[in-house]
Design an enzyme around this catalytic site. Structure first.
Site, PDB file in Angstrom:
ATOM      1  N   ARG A 164      35.798  39.059  38.322  1.00  0.00           N
ATOM      2  CA  ARG A 164      36.552  38.158  39.220  1.00  0.00           C
ATOM      3  C   ARG A 164      35.588  37.400  40.146  1.00  0.00           C
ATOM      4  O   ARG A 164      35.826  37.240  41.343  1.00  0.00           O
ATOM      5  CB  ARG A 164      37.564  38.925  40.080  1.00  0.00           C
ATOM      6  CG  ARG A 164      38.543  39.761  39.316  1.00  0.00           C
ATOM      7  CD  ARG A 164      39.493  38.933  38.447  1.00  0.00           C
ATOM      8  NE  ARG A 164      40.447  39.818  37.826  1.00  0.00           N
ATOM      9  CZ  ARG A 164      40.278  40.402  36.627  1.00  0.00           C
ATOM     10  NH1 ARG A 164      39.204  40.144  35.902  1.00  0.00           N
ATOM     11  NH2 ARG A 164      41.189  41.205  36.145  1.00  0.00           N
ATOM     12  N   SER A 238      47.282  39.720  42.400  1.00  0.00           N
ATOM     13  CA  SER A 238      46.578  40.839  43.058  1.00  0.00           C
ATOM     14  C   SER A 238      45.970  40.340  44.363  1.00  0.00           C
ATOM     15  O   SER A 238      45.231  39.353  44.365  1.00  0.00           O
ATOM     16  CB  SER A 238      45.445  41.356  42.173  1.00  0.00           C
ATOM     17  OG  SER A 238      45.950  41.703  40.911  1.00  0.00           O
ATOM     18  N   GLU A 334      41.114  39.176  47.237  1.00  0.00           N
ATOM     19  CA  GLU A 334      40.797  38.338  46.074  1.00  0.00           C
ATOM     20  C   GLU A 334      41.110  36.846  46.288  1.00  0.00           C
ATOM     21  O   GLU A 334      40.258  35.999  46.008  1.00  0.00           O
ATOM     22  CB  GLU A 334      41.531  38.863  44.834  1.00  0.00           C
ATOM     23  CG  GLU A 334      41.185  38.068  43.588  1.00  0.00           C
ATOM     24  CD  GLU A 334      41.930  38.536  42.351  1.00  0.00           C
ATOM     25  OE1 GLU A 334      41.633  39.634  41.865  1.00  0.00           O
ATOM     26  OE2 GLU A 334      42.785  37.786  41.852  1.00  0.00           O
TER      27      GLU A 334
END
Ligand code: FAD
Ligand code: NAP
Length: 339
Positions: A164, A238, A334
């Protein structure tokens, strides 16, 4: 070019927070983008680019020029044989691209079905799901530099893709606008079913040798049952990255919680399921006024309507503090925060 002043971005972010852009412009091609960048440069304005707004947390105001990337196009540029190469405009919808490739009989993107957002944002965090990451079928991407509008190509090695993560979140943060992404797909029917939940679901459906289309259908089914649809309830997927911890930390937590979920990484560290840690701390389904934690997936923070980024970030901080206190693990947010 069309530049609007004081434009609402409420419908441009999947958390549906009220936010106003000082200036706002959709962009449909590279020359128009270069013109817009020159306009902002002359006024010494900051520039922010948005795709689907599914990985951002927007505060009340975004100063400067907000560019909505709507650069379209999908062209097979090479590889008429077993490895088609596809150049895709950054403003194309990611999931529609996945469906398009499957309709052509091309494999590679099926595990990444139903991820919201635009193609141009996919490299920013090297989108990943169900055992596959963008990097695995990525060839190169093209950009315009925000500073002077010049074009630059980034090959795979230049992107520094990680979990990520990419160079666009680090050394090149806020320096480039991605205008197209070029992907290498495959006409073979080889699929990746290594992700346990995917394998289990395929097995339960009695599918022994799944096609890419069947993998995609299964991923869509799993996701639809588990994840909140942003059209129904505001969310950015998320909210925290899964933390990767050293073996000693993992052993300590395991002694404390024998059921802890940890996935061994190539470097000997363990990736913990952040959603599980948050759930263990009792947050799943928790609601505080307009914001809360989703009741099926504790990793997803939700906005029920009428709230603000500040409220959500306050909740996120409390979750981080509780997880740190109980497990000694810090959770990294995130989505990109603009607040
Ligand atoms: P935006 O939110 O518009 O932008 C995100 C960031 O990228 C911003 O900082 C923005 O400035 C920058 N950016 C956007 N476009 C460009 C561009 N053209 N050039 C340069 N910078 C740009 N992510 C996963 O990895 N895996 C998942 O499985 C997943 N599932 C999700 C499920 C749900 C329900 C939701 C809401 C989100 C999920 N996400 C997932 C997160 C998100 O969808 C992805 O990160 C997606 O790639 C974001 O695309 P976007 O166009 O909405 O980006
Ligand atoms: P899950 O299946 O409940 O699993 C929890 C976590 O364990 C996942 O995040 C996954 O990490 C990890 N994991 C599971 N099996 C693994 C394996 N065999 N090897 C290594 N790691 C493994 O997760 P979920 O929340 O339902 O999400 C399913 C998939 O969709 C995941 O890949 C997740 O990343 C992706 N997703 C991402 C977002 C987002 O916004 N980023 C939102 C929804 C779903 P990974 O995250 O590394 O896969």
């Amino acid at each position: 070019m069309q530049i609007l002043e004081n434009q609402s971005l409420e419908s441009c972010n999947t958390l549906h927070f009220p936010c106003r852009a000082e200036f706002f412009a959709p962009v449909r091609d590279v020359p128009e983008l270069q013109e817009l960048l020159a306009w902002a440069r002359q006024r010494r304005m900051p520039v922010t680019v948005l795709g689907g707004g599914s990985n951002v947390v927007l505060g009340e105001e975004l100063p400067g020029l907000v560019i909505l990337n709507q650069i379209q196009g999908c062209e097979q540029i090479r590889g008429s044989g077993a490895q088609p190469v596809l150049r895709v405009g950054a403003g194309e919808n990611w999931h529609q691209l996945v469906l398009h490739t499957l309709a052509q009989g091309w494999a590679g993107l099926e595990n990444l079905s139903l991820i919201p957002g635009a193609v141009g944002a996919a490299p920013i965090q090297n989108i990943g799901a169900y055992g596959v990451e963008l990097a695995q079928c990525f060839q190169y991407l093209d950009t315009c530099a925000i500073a002077d509008g010049s074009v630059r190509r980034f090959e795979l090695a230049d992107c520094a893709f990680g979990y990520r993560d990419s160079v666009f979140k680090n050394d090149c943060r806020d320096e480039y606008i991605i205008t197209s992404v070029t992907l290498q797909l495959s006409t073979s029917q080889v699929v990746n079913t290594s992700y346990a939940e995917l394998a289990r679901e395929l097995q339960e459906a009695g599918i022994e040798s799944p096609t890419p289309r069947e993998v995609s259908d299964t991923v869509i089914r799993i996701r639809s049952a588990k994840l909140p649809d942003p059209a129904e309830i505001g969310n950015a997927g998320s909210f925290f990255k899964n933390p990767v911890v050293g073996a000693a930390c993992y052993a300590r937590i395991r002694a404390q919680e024998p059921n802890v979920v940890g996935h061994l990484q190539a470097d000997g560290r363990y990736k913990l399921a952040a959603g599980w840690l948050i759930d263990q701390c009792g947050w799943k389904g928790h609601r505080e006024g307009a914001v809360g934690v989703h009741d099926r997936q504790a990793l997803v923070l939700v906005h029920h309507g009428g709230g603000t980024a500040r409220e959500l970030l306050h909740l996120a901080e409390r979750i981080q503090a509780r997880v740190a206190e109980r497990y000694g693990v810090s959770l990294e947010v995130e989505p990109r925060i603009y607040a």
